[in-house]
Design a protein around this motif. Structure first.
Motif, PDB file in Angstrom:
ATOM      1  N   ALA A 322     104.261  44.349  54.602  1.00  0.00           N
ATOM      2  CA  ALA A 322     103.135  44.810  55.178  1.00  0.00           C
ATOM      3  C   ALA A 322     102.563  43.985  56.306  1.00  0.00           C
ATOM      4  CB  ALA A 322     102.069  45.215  54.207  1.00  0.00           C
ATOM      5  N   ALA A 323     102.524  42.944  56.213  1.00  0.00           N
ATOM      6  CA  ALA A 323     101.788  41.868  57.232  1.00  0.00           C
ATOM      7  C   ALA A 323     102.725  41.818  58.331  1.00  0.00           C
ATOM      8  CB  ALA A 323     101.989  40.364  56.667  1.00  0.00           C
ATOM      9  N   GLU A 324     104.137  41.621  58.220  1.00  0.00           N
ATOM     10  CA  GLU A 324     105.171  42.008  59.485  1.00  0.00           C
ATOM     11  C   GLU A 324     105.014  43.243  60.068  1.00  0.00           C
ATOM     12  OE1 GLU A 324     109.241  39.842  58.489  1.00  0.00           O
ATOM     13  OE2 GLU A 324     109.556  42.242  58.821  1.00  0.00           O
ATOM     14  N   ALA A 325     104.889  44.411  59.395  1.00  0.00           N
ATOM     15  CA  ALA A 325     104.693  45.502  59.918  1.00  0.00           C
ATOM     16  C   ALA A 325     103.549  45.864  60.752  1.00  0.00           C
ATOM     17  CB  ALA A 325     104.828  46.707  58.849  1.00  0.00           C
ATOM     18  N   LEU A 326     102.270  45.292  60.209  1.00  0.00           N
ATOM     19  CA  LEU A 326     100.901  45.564  60.705  1.00  0.00           C
ATOM     20  C   LEU A 326     100.840  44.866  62.113  1.00  0.00           C
ATOM     21  CD1 LEU A 326      98.688  45.665  57.433  1.00  0.00           C
ATOM     22  CD2 LEU A 326      99.154  47.465  59.260  1.00  0.00           C
ATOM     23  N   ARG A 327     101.469  43.674  61.948  1.00  0.00           N
ATOM     24  CA  ARG A 327     101.513  42.607  63.328  1.00  0.00           C
ATOM     25  C   ARG A 327     102.318  43.468  64.379  1.00  0.00           C
ATOM     26  NH1 ARG A 327     102.207  36.811  60.602  1.00  0.00           N
ATOM     27  NH2 ARG A 327      99.874  36.439  60.846  1.00  0.00           N
ATOM     28  N   GLY A 328     103.609  43.924  63.780  1.00  0.00           N
ATOM     29  CA  GLY A 328     104.527  44.597  64.701  1.00  0.00           C
ATOM     30  C   GLY A 328     103.619  45.665  65.349  1.00  0.00           C
ATOM     31  N   VAL A 329     102.901  46.583  64.704  1.00  0.00           N
ATOM     32  CA  VAL A 329     102.368  47.658  65.227  1.00  0.00           C
ATOM     33  C   VAL A 329     101.294  47.397  66.117  1.00  0.00           C
ATOM     34  CG1 VAL A 329     101.002  49.823  64.606  1.00  0.00           C
ATOM     35  CG2 VAL A 329     103.004  49.107  63.279  1.00  0.00           C
ATOM     36  N   MET A 330     100.315  46.546  65.606  1.00  0.00           N
ATOM     37  CA  MET A 330      99.263  46.006  66.481  1.00  0.00           C
ATOM     38  C   MET A 330      99.446  45.130  67.602  1.00  0.00           C
ATOM     39  SD  MET A 330      96.355  45.952  63.421  1.00  0.00           S
ATOM     40  CE  MET A 330      94.936  45.806  64.326  1.00  0.00           C
ATOM     41  N   ILE A 331     100.381  44.290  67.483  1.00  0.00           N
ATOM     42  CA  ILE A 331     100.506  43.253  68.537  1.00  0.00           C
ATOM     43  C   ILE A 331     101.496  43.678  69.595  1.00  0.00           C
ATOM     44  CG2 ILE A 331     100.857  40.757  69.087  1.00  0.00           C
ATOM     45  CD1 ILE A 331      99.895  40.244  66.324  1.00  0.00           C
ATOM     46  N   ARG A 332     102.833  44.222  69.072  1.00  0.00           N
ATOM     47  CA  ARG A 332     103.930  44.388  69.859  1.00  0.00           C
ATOM     48  C   ARG A 332     103.993  45.819  70.219  1.00  0.00           C
ATOM     49  NH1 ARG A 332     106.394  40.722  66.386  1.00  0.00           N
ATOM     50  NH2 ARG A 332     107.502  42.631  65.390  1.00  0.00           N
ATOM     51  N   GLY A 333     102.966  46.692  69.396  1.00  0.00           N
ATOM     52  CA  GLY A 333     103.490  48.138  69.762  1.00  0.00           C
ATOM     53  C   GLY A 333     104.663  48.878  69.229  1.00  0.00           C
ATOM     54  N   ASP A 334     105.257  48.198  68.150  1.00  0.00           N
ATOM     55  CA  ASP A 334     106.398  48.550  67.660  1.00  0.00           C
ATOM     56  C   ASP A 334     106.182  50.020  66.848  1.00  0.00           C
ATOM     57  OD1 ASP A 334     107.708  46.370  68.066  1.00  0.00           O
ATOM     58  OD2 ASP A 334     107.750  45.531  66.129  1.00  0.00           O
TER      59      ASP A 334
END
Lengths: 366, 248
Positions: A322-334
């Motif tokens: 979840a942490a990896e995904a949330l970081r991906g979505v919010m910081i990298r726009g994944d």
């Protein structure tokens, strides 16, 4: 399955927490307070963290230039003093390090390297590395400037794929804090309210009623998902609009990952509450369930920096994904294309927990 | 007429502990059936088996002709557990609405029944107070209201009058009598012998075994005792062989 009964259970959960001011505070105010505190810590104008005493034994031009260079370094507070005063100040903790510039300091191209002595307190590793970092950053530049006023002949020019030069620890932490709070509070509240259901005997009334086991689980999930979604909304909006954290992602994906984490946490709570008889025993699960995830899921340290066995362990924890995904979505726009593994793992965790949670309810009637 | 509840040679084990051993009894329709016995005699276990809260280890419990636990029976049974077992943070109206919805009452009927049942148990003025502000007696009335709300054919009450003052206790029993007169069947457990006389039929339980069943007068007759407490003592001390399995 009867939607009306499931909704009745979800509504009941909402009613129960609506009046519980302490729980509402815990759910909606605590995450905001913690984020604000972190913002203050990482972004507040702290006093310069490292104080350096300089003992300038001679008055060579090079020494004067080094002193000026160090004074210009924003991360250092520089005080010039004599050797005895400097050592006393270091001993009493007034300064963090003493730099001694020898009397005969000069540039001797081709000669052996000259030694400059730094005395450190050494009891705090973070101060030690801050001092050494500032010195290794500034000294070569200053020395080169003595020969060539333009400074180092080669400069590093950073370009950022994600984030940016103003990107800080808070930007890195905020997405994960959102996930962590959802998991922690939903787990805690479900376990406690399920435990009460058992200890006050109302579970018995539910079991003999037409309400099915699956409906109990669905009703609980629906009720808590509502609170988790509200909490995520409050936290995300506060982080993005009040703290102005770096945010380029898709809000829908943030909610999707939060939802999957909530479903897992609700059922983990139902499952583990079977093994507790008192609310204190529920609290005793926190070091077991929450603390390892807080330490290992990449919230505080990148998972790559952990020893290998701990990396395996980290990859067995749902919060990691979840942490990896949330970081991906919010910081990298994944988008989902980049995060489908995380999505699959979290969905798998939710399904596994739903099966465990439902099976404990089935045992209830044995 | 077929009995509403048939308990056939039922035993229940909790690990090494035998809570019930080979109990057989029938509950006919439209009466108050009393389960009498000291605490630990297996009353609550028997009640939970009849209500469908758990399964028997051996033997069979049938309610309305279907083996328990049965989803089809659930809506026709009202169950009042020993503890109030309601939600103290919720108001009486919210508690009643919650349970009413679980039992499938539609919105209009639910509103009617909530008002009616609150008036019936004399809590109409407290409908919107949270239950944690209620006294013990009020909580018990609230608990009874939740069990009666959906007008069940079979009402199972586990020690409904424990801790009530004599005035309330009498009011409870008058309510039970009215319900039985209206054709409902009630199973009421108690450890107070002076309540036994208010039942139409009785089962005496002790240490997980059935001592005897019968009407209060039958039980007095076979034990040649004037009151039911003495009858219970005579049965408990007496030769099990004569009475075990029940006097119908």
């Amino acid at each position: 399955m009867n939607l009306r009964r499931i909704l009745a259970l979800a509504t009941r959960i909402v009613h129960q927490f609506r009046r519980d001011r302490r729980t509402l505070f815990l759910l909606f105010v605590v995450p905001v307070l913690v984020l604000s505190l972190l913002a203050w810590i990482y972004r507040g104008d702290g006093a310069s963290p490292v104080t350096l005493a300089i003992v300038n034994e001679g008055q060579s031009p090079l020494a004067a230039q080094i002193v000026t260079g160090l004074q210009e370094d924003a991360s250092l507070t520089v005080r010039e003093m004599d050797a005895a005063a400097a050592m006393r100040a270091l001993d009493q903790g007034e300064v963090d390090a003493v730099l001694t510039l020898p009397a005969d300091l000069s540039l001797r191209p081709g000669g052996p390297p000259q030694q400059i002595e730094v005395t450190l307190d050494g009891s705090d590793p973070s101060t030690t590395s801050a001092v050494m970092g500032a010195l290794t950053r500034t000294l070569p530049e200053t020395v080169v400037r003595a020969v060539n006023p333009a400074g180092l002949p080669i400069q590093i020019e950073p370009r950022f794929l994600h984030g940016g030069p103003e990107f800080d620890r808070l930007d890195y932490l905020a997405p994960v804090i959102i996930g962590f709070f959802v998991f922690f509070f939903v787990f805690l509240l479900t376990s406690v309210s399920f435990l009460r259901e058992r200890s006050e005997g109302s579970i018995e009334r539910l079991i003999v009623s037409p309400l099915g086991r699956g409906e109990i689980v669905l009703g609980y999930m629906l009720g808590f998902t509502l609170f988790a979604a509200l909490q995520a909304a409050v936290t995300v909006l506060f982080a993005v609009y009040a703290l102005r954290i770096h945010y380029v992602g898709n809000l829908g994906l943030v909610f999707l990952f939060t939802l999957l984490l909530t479903l897992g946490a609700v059922n983990l709570g139902i499952f583990l509450s079977t093994f507790a008889r008192t609310e204190l025993q529920v609290v005793q699960f926190i070091p077991l369930v929450i603390v390892p995830q807080a330490l290992l899921s990449g919230i505080l340290w990148p998972i790559d920096s952990l020893p290998e066995p701990l990396q395996w362990l980290a990859h067995a924890l749902p919060l990691t994904y979840a942490a990896e995904a949330l970081r991906g979505v919010m910081i990298r726009g994944d988008g989902l294309a980049a995060l489908w593994v995380n999505l699959a793992v979290l969905a798998g965790f939710a399904v596994l927990m739903i099966v465990l949670g439902t099976s404990t309810l089935r045992r209830e009637a044995a | 007429m077929e009995p509403i509840v048939e308990v056939e040679n039922v035993s229940k084990q909790f690990g090494p502990i035998t809570a019930l051993a080979g109990v057989t009894l029938d509950v006919p329709s439209g009466i108050i059936y009393g389960l009498l016995g000291p605490s630990g005699s297996g009353k609550t276990t028997l009640i939970r088996l009849i209500a469908g809260a758990m399964r028997a280890s051996a033997g069979q419990v049938r309610v309305f002709g279907r083996p328990q636990p049965s989803r089809a029976n659930a809506a026709r049974i009202g169950y009042m557990t020993q503890a109030a077992a309601l939600y103290p943070d919720l108001s009486l109206r919210e508690n009643l609405t919650f349970f009413g919805t679980l039992y499938g009452l539609d919105d209009r009927r639910l509103r009617e029944r909530v008002e009616a049942i609150a008036a019936e148990v004399e809590l109409a003025d407290r409908l919107d107070s949270p239950l944690h502000t209620f006294s013990g007696g009020m909580r018990q009335r609230a608990s009874l209201a939740c069990a009666l709300l959906h007008e069940p054919d079979l009402l199972i009450l586990d020690e409904p009058t424990v801790g009530l003052d004599p005035v309330l206790r009498r009011a409870f029993w008058e309510r039970f009598r009215r319900l039985a007169a209206a054709g409902r069947t009630l199973i009421v457990s108690s450890h107070v012998m002076d309540e036994a006389d208010r039942c139409d039929r009785l089962a005496f339980l002790r240490e997980g075994r059935l001592l005897a069943t019968g009407s209060p007068s039958e039980l007095r007759q076979i034990t040649e005792q004037a009151n039911l407490e003495d009858a219970f003592l005579a049965l408990a001390a007496g030769t099990g062989s004569l009475l075990e399995g029940g006097v119908r």
